[in-house]
Write a protein that holds these residues in place. Structure first.
Motif, PDB file in Angstrom:
ATOM      1  N   MET A   1     -29.591  34.553  13.647  1.00 52.16           N
ATOM      2  CA  MET A   1     -27.987  33.955  13.224  1.00 52.16           C
ATOM      3  C   MET A   1     -27.024  34.685  13.589  1.00 52.16           C
ATOM      4  N   VAL A   2     -25.873  34.123  14.251  1.00 54.90           N
ATOM      5  CA  VAL A   2     -24.209  35.618  14.311  1.00 54.90           C
ATOM      6  C   VAL A   2     -23.870  35.179  13.164  1.00 54.90           C
ATOM      7  N   GLY A   3     -23.289  36.192  12.994  1.00 57.31           N
ATOM      8  CA  GLY A   3     -22.163  36.304  12.240  1.00 57.31           C
ATOM      9  C   GLY A   3     -20.979  36.949  11.810  1.00 57.31           C
ATOM     10  N   VAL A   4     -19.697  36.706  11.027  1.00 60.42           N
ATOM     11  CA  VAL A   4     -18.846  37.611  11.320  1.00 60.42           C
ATOM     12  C   VAL A   4     -18.333  38.534   9.972  1.00 60.42           C
ATOM     13  N   MET A   5     -18.116  39.401  10.378  1.00 61.26           N
ATOM     14  CA  MET A   5     -17.501  41.491   9.251  1.00 61.26           C
ATOM     15  C   MET A   5     -16.085  40.973   9.379  1.00 61.26           C
ATOM     16  N   ALA A   6     -15.287  40.755   7.655  1.00 59.58           N
ATOM     17  CA  ALA A   6     -14.014  41.092   7.739  1.00 59.58           C
ATOM     18  C   ALA A   6     -14.325  42.682   6.940  1.00 59.58           C
ATOM     19  N   LEU A   7     -12.642  43.828   7.527  1.00 62.84           N
ATOM     20  CA  LEU A   7     -12.708  44.654   7.255  1.00 62.84           C
ATOM     21  C   LEU A   7     -11.286  45.081   7.031  1.00 62.84           C
ATOM     22  N   ILE A   8     -10.576  44.619   5.441  1.00 63.72           N
ATOM     23  CA  ILE A   8      -9.387  44.287   5.725  1.00 63.72           C
ATOM     24  C   ILE A   8      -9.696  44.928   4.400  1.00 63.72           C
ATOM     25  N   GLU A   9      -7.546  46.086   4.745  1.00 60.21           N
ATOM     26  CA  GLU A   9      -7.973  47.164   4.318  1.00 60.21           C
ATOM     27  C   GLU A   9      -6.349  47.555   3.415  1.00 60.21           C
ATOM     28  N   ARG A  10      -6.164  47.414   1.960  1.00 58.39           N
ATOM     29  CA  ARG A  10      -5.116  47.813   1.881  1.00 58.39           C
ATOM     30  C   ARG A  10      -4.924  49.249   0.780  1.00 58.39           C
ATOM     31  N   GLU A  11      -3.111  49.764   1.531  1.00 58.39           N
ATOM     32  CA  GLU A  11      -3.135  51.075   0.851  1.00 58.39           C
ATOM     33  C   GLU A  11      -4.319  52.379   0.297  1.00 58.39           C
ATOM     34  N   GLY A  12      -5.554  51.835   1.926  1.00 59.99           N
ATOM     35  CA  GLY A  12      -6.073  52.962   1.662  1.00 59.99           C
ATOM     36  C   GLY A  12      -8.005  52.646   1.261  1.00 59.99           C
ATOM     37  N   ARG A  13      -7.622  50.935   0.655  1.00 63.01           N
ATOM     38  CA  ARG A  13      -8.533  50.747   0.268  1.00 63.01           C
ATOM     39  C   ARG A  13      -9.875  49.615   0.621  1.00 63.01           C
ATOM     40  N   LEU A  14     -10.319  49.602   0.776  1.00 58.50           N
ATOM     41  CA  LEU A  14     -11.692  47.877   1.319  1.00 58.50           C
ATOM     42  C   LEU A  14     -11.416  46.877   0.647  1.00 58.50           C
ATOM     43  N   LEU A  15     -10.984  45.816   1.087  1.00 62.94           N
ATOM     44  CA  LEU A  15     -11.658  44.341  -0.216  1.00 62.94           C
ATOM     45  C   LEU A  15     -13.327  44.021   0.626  1.00 62.94           C
ATOM     46  N   LEU A  16     -14.220  44.304  -0.847  1.00 65.23           N
ATOM     47  CA  LEU A  16     -14.852  43.469  -0.815  1.00 65.23           C
ATOM     48  C   LEU A  16     -15.725  42.502  -1.696  1.00 65.23           C
ATOM     49  N   GLU A  17     -16.496  40.992  -1.462  1.00 64.05           N
ATOM     50  CA  GLU A  17     -16.649  40.613  -1.962  1.00 64.05           C
ATOM     51  C   GLU A  17     -18.091  40.390  -3.061  1.00 64.05           C
ATOM     52  N   ARG A  18     -18.026  40.845  -4.011  1.00 65.42           N
ATOM     53  CA  ARG A  18     -19.081  40.201  -4.850  1.00 65.42           C
ATOM     54  C   ARG A  18     -20.012  38.989  -4.288  1.00 65.42           C
ATOM     55  N   ARG A  19     -20.945  38.818  -3.949  1.00 61.24           N
ATOM     56  CA  ARG A  19     -21.252  37.341  -3.411  1.00 61.24           C
ATOM     57  C   ARG A  19     -22.450  36.616  -4.700  1.00 61.24           C
ATOM     58  N   SER A  20     -22.229  35.624  -4.360  1.00 60.42           N
ATOM     59  CA  SER A  20     -23.008  34.219  -5.621  1.00 60.42           C
ATOM     60  C   SER A  20     -24.215  33.705  -5.454  1.00 60.42           C
ATOM     61  N   ASP A  21     -24.402  34.346  -4.131  1.00 58.57           N
ATOM     62  CA  ASP A  21     -26.365  33.831  -3.881  1.00 58.57           C
ATOM     63  C   ASP A  21     -26.666  35.414  -4.043  1.00 58.57           C
ATOM     64  N   ALA A  31     -21.436  33.121   8.220  1.00 56.04           N
ATOM     65  CA  ALA A  31     -22.217  32.274   9.682  1.00 56.04           C
ATOM     66  C   ALA A  31     -21.033  31.998  10.476  1.00 56.04           C
ATOM     67  N   VAL A  32     -21.542  32.330  12.379  1.00 51.56           N
ATOM     68  CA  VAL A  32     -20.573  31.200  13.428  1.00 51.56           C
ATOM     69  C   VAL A  32     -21.618  29.799  12.893  1.00 51.56           C
ATOM     70  N   GLU A  33     -20.429  29.002  13.124  1.00 46.34           N
ATOM     71  CA  GLU A  33     -21.407  27.738  13.731  1.00 46.34           C
ATOM     72  C   GLU A  33     -21.531  27.919  14.653  1.00 46.34           C
ATOM     73  N   VAL A  34     -22.041  26.450  15.386  1.00 45.07           N
ATOM     74  CA  VAL A  34     -22.601  26.519  16.615  1.00 45.07           C
ATOM     75  C   VAL A  34     -21.771  26.328  18.092  1.00 45.07           C
ATOM     76  N   ASP A  35     -21.060  25.709  17.461  1.00 43.53           N
ATOM     77  CA  ASP A  35     -19.589  25.409  18.175  1.00 43.53           C
ATOM     78  C   ASP A  35     -18.612  25.505  17.827  1.00 43.53           C
ATOM     79  N   GLU A  36     -18.370  27.129  17.392  1.00 42.37           N
ATOM     80  CA  GLU A  36     -17.149  27.915  17.048  1.00 42.37           C
ATOM     81  C   GLU A  36     -17.131  29.612  17.755  1.00 42.37           C
ATOM     82  N   PRO A  37     -15.916  29.845  18.126  1.00 39.78           N
ATOM     83  CA  PRO A  37     -15.198  30.611  18.527  1.00 39.78           C
ATOM     84  C   PRO A  37     -15.590  31.685  17.510  1.00 39.78           C
ATOM     85  N   LEU A  38     -15.844  33.386  17.730  1.00 36.19           N
ATOM     86  CA  LEU A  38     -16.440  33.797  17.284  1.00 36.19           C
ATOM     87  C   LEU A  38     -14.616  34.534  16.168  1.00 36.19           C
TER      88      LEU A  38
END
Length: 139
Positions: A1-21, A31-38
């Protein structure tokens, strides 16, 4: 599986998500879809999971450790290769969680060290907080 991750910062703090899975914390991404650019996958995942629009992104690291195998609750088992990007967004006023998230929050480095973070995110976060400049290859 190929995946992408986003490092999103605001005022020195990083955005994280608590995943439902799994109930654990991680960076926004997926996940990156088979026909999708990164870049397109990154913009889609950020929009779907946070409601935010990416204004710019820069490759920070490639995480390709072959020992990183993820077993999902639905029975899928995959090896993950992830591309993590430093992401700027246009406006934080549209921030909202998706059904894939139990919560979205900004955390300091110290707060993140106390969280139950998904294994595949730990080395990326360690490199990010070390002050490394991308792109970094984590094997």
């Amino acid at each position: 599986m190929v995946g992408v991750m986003a490092l999103i910062e605001r005022e020195g703090r990083l955005l994280l998500e608590r995943r439902s899975d799994c109930g654990r914390w991680g960076m926004v991404g997926g996940a990156v879809e088979v026909d999708e650019p990164l870049g397109e996958a990154l913009r889609r995942e950020v929009r779907e999971e946070t409601g935010l629009s990416v204004s710019s992104s820069e490759l920070f690291c490639v995480f390709s450790d072959p020992s990183k195998i993820v077993a999902y609750p639905d029975g899928n088992v995959v090896r993950v290769i992830s591309f993590a990007y430093r992401v700027s967004v246009e406006d934080f006023s549209d921030l909202r969680r998706s059904p894939e998230s139990l919560d979205l929050a900004f955390f300091s480095r110290e707060e993140i060290e106390e969280l139950d973070v998904i294994e595949t995110g730990r080395p990326v976060l360690a490199a990010y907080f070390s002050g490394a400049r991308g792109p970094v290859v984590l094997e």
